[in-house]
Design an enzyme around this catalytic site. Structure first.
Site, short mmCIF file in Angstrom:
data_model
loop_
_atom_site.label_atom_id
_atom_site.label_comp_id
_atom_site.label_asym_id
_atom_site.label_seq_id
_atom_site.Cartn_x
_atom_site.Cartn_y
_atom_site.Cartn_z
N SER A 55 7.89 3.28 -1.32
CA SER A 55 7.97 1.94 -1.91
C SER A 55 9.40 1.65 -2.35
CB SER A 55 7.03 1.82 -3.12
OG SER A 55 5.67 1.85 -2.73
N SER A 73 3.48 -5.36 0.23
CA SER A 73 3.05 -4.84 -1.07
C SER A 73 3.90 -3.67 -1.50
CB SER A 73 1.57 -4.42 -1.00
OG SER A 73 1.39 -3.32 -0.11
N SER A 74 4.48 -2.94 -0.54
CA SER A 74 5.29 -1.75 -0.86
C SER A 74 6.67 -2.12 -1.39
CB SER A 74 5.46 -0.87 0.39
OG SER A 74 4.21 -0.44 0.87
N THR A 75 7.07 -3.37 -1.20
CA THR A 75 8.44 -3.76 -1.55
C THR A 75 8.49 -4.98 -2.48
OG1 THR A 75 8.57 -5.07 0.49
CG2 THR A 75 9.42 -2.83 0.58
N SER A 76 7.37 -5.30 -3.09
CA SER A 76 7.31 -6.42 -4.04
C SER A 76 6.86 -5.87 -5.39
CB SER A 76 6.36 -7.51 -3.54
OG SER A 76 6.42 -8.64 -4.38
N CYS A 120 2.00 2.73 -10.06
CA CYS A 120 2.51 2.97 -8.71
C CYS A 120 3.00 4.41 -8.65
CB CYS A 120 3.64 2.00 -8.37
SG CYS A 120 4.38 2.34 -6.74
N SER A 155 -3.62 -2.03 0.50
CA SER A 155 -3.01 -2.39 -0.77
C SER A 155 -2.63 -3.87 -0.73
CB SER A 155 -1.76 -1.54 -1.02
OG SER A 155 -1.12 -1.92 -2.23
N HIS A 163 -1.77 -0.28 4.28
CA HIS A 163 -0.51 0.31 3.86
C HIS A 163 0.12 1.06 5.02
CE1 HIS A 163 2.30 2.74 1.43
NE2 HIS A 163 2.13 1.83 0.49
N MET A 221 -0.29 5.05 -0.65
CA MET A 221 0.09 4.85 -2.03
C MET A 221 -0.03 6.19 -2.76
SD MET A 221 -1.96 2.47 -0.51
CE MET A 221 -3.55 2.26 -1.29
#
Length: 396
Positions: free
Chosen positions: A19, A66-69, A104, A306, A311, A315
């Site tokens: 992430s 979702s991984s970068t927000s 996270c 996610s 994903h 996660m």
């Protein structure tokens, strides 16, 4: 007409695990944003570039996944035996919402390095060389994480040869210990009291499901029950609107069954939790990087969603749930892994494989989790100030 200038806030853009997120010290935020509430949420939304109906977050630091927000707020801890307090916000991309309901696990790998470099850890706790055990209080869920951060010549070592599937370049290993993710004082690890439930989902049918709260609330279903193999690529799911709608329907019903929401409509405002994943026995497949993954290398296959999308890897918190469920005979995850007792599991995900250790046990007739462990890596990508349009940000 005079337009207000942008404000500058000290910030660091970091990768943690698979992430990326924007890291802040609590003391550096505008005063109205140093406490939870609408001002803080509005600021983080503007920093990331949300809400964006185009889904691109062009006018912010978000990466449109979702991984970068994501955003992280850190402060020195006033709790005994802890160095730093870690608060995580999952920033929605297309709607004005910051979800504070969970942790996270990936960005947890970057918390220790950030805390050390930003002097949130007492200097006497940092060795000249070796590992610094940063004791983290995860404020979203009220749990302790210990990050073992490599130190070289008194500073955080970021480069190394540790390889993490889902991240193309090697880096230094950061080992994470999630201490007592579930204990006697928490609600039950299995909210329904069952290792496997019959989950009735309108329009889909009745599915076998393991509903577990370990690491993060997670709903596990069998891949074959949905017509999948457990080796699906990200594109295969995210390119199918009907599949995404199906998974969201299952997730909402599972959240209701777990007692996380009281009404199905609440699921739309609680996107970060619970997670939903589907499992299958080990099978040969090719990871998104093109690397072959042999069934003999893994114990099972897992795919997880996610924020409404599959994903690209896994996660960190869901990995804890996977490891825990895999160690408990009778769960769907344990069955997919071949049954029996285990203290560690290696599973296949879209980008490759991941190993996670878990130590669950029964106390007073109820499952608890002493510790879960996994390794990630982290590094600073950029540091300085993030600029936020004054008119769109809360007043300082």
């Amino acid at each position: 007409m005079t337009h207000a200038p942008q404000i500058k806030i000290p910030a660091t853009y970091m990768r943690g695990g698979t992430s990326k997120g924007v890291f802040f010290r609590l003391q550096d935020l505008p005063e109205p944003c140093q406490v939870p509430g609408a001002a803080r949420d509005a600021l983080l939304l503007r920093v990331l570039g949300s809400p964006d109906p185009y889904g691109k977050q062009i006018d912010g630091l978000g990466g449109a996944t979702s991984s970068t927000s994501k955003a992280v707020i850190l402060s020195q801890s006033q709790r005994p035996d802890h160095d730093v307090e870690y608060l995580f916000g999952q920033v929605a991309i297309d709607r004005p919402m910051v979800d504070w309901s969970g942790n996270c696990g990936n960005l947890a790998a970057a918390v220790g390095p950030f805390a050390i470099s930003r002097r949130l850890v007492a200097p006497e706790r940092i060795p000249d060389n070796g590992l610094c055990a940063v004791r983290i209080w995860q404020a979203n869920i009220g749990k302790t994480i210990v990050a073992h951060v490599p130190i070289a010549n008194g500073v955080v070592q970021e480069t190394g040869d540790f390889e993490l599937d889902g991240v193309i370049f090697p880096a230094a290993e950061v080992r994470l210990e999630f201490l007592e993710p579930v204990n006697e004082d928490d609600g039950p690890m299995f909210p329904t009291g069952n290792l496997v439930d019959d989950l009735e989902v309108p329009g889909i049918g009745t599915l076998k499901a393991t509903l577990i709260n370990a690491g993060i609330p997670t709903i596990f279903v069998e891949a074959r029950a949905l017509g999948y193999t457990g080796t699906e690529s990200q594109e295969a799911i995210n390119g199918d609107p009907k599949a995404l709608a199906m998974f969201e329907t299952i997730r909402a019903q599972g959240a209701l069954r777990m007692g996380l929401i009281q009404d199905l409509h609440e699921a739309a405002t609680r996107q970060h939790t619970p997670k939903i994943a589907f499992v299958a026995p080990p099978t040969d497949y090719v990871a998104s990087s093109g690397k072959p993954v042999a069934a003999s290398e893994i114990d099972l296959c897992v795919r997880a969603l996610s924020m409404g999308k599959l994903h690209h890897a896994m996660m960190g918190t869901a990995a804890v749930a996977i490891g825990t469920a895999a160690a408990i005979p009778g769960t769907l995850v344990n069955r997919a892994a071949g049954g029996g007792e285990r203290t560690a599991v290696r599973f296949g995900h879209p980008s490759g494989t991941l190993r996670v250790g878990a130590e669950p046990r029964v106390i007073n007739g109820r499952w608890t989790l002493t510790k879960a462990t996994l390794s990630r890596s982290a590094r600073v990508i950029m540091e300085g100030w993030v600029c936020v349009p004054w008119a769109s940000a809360p007043p300082a």
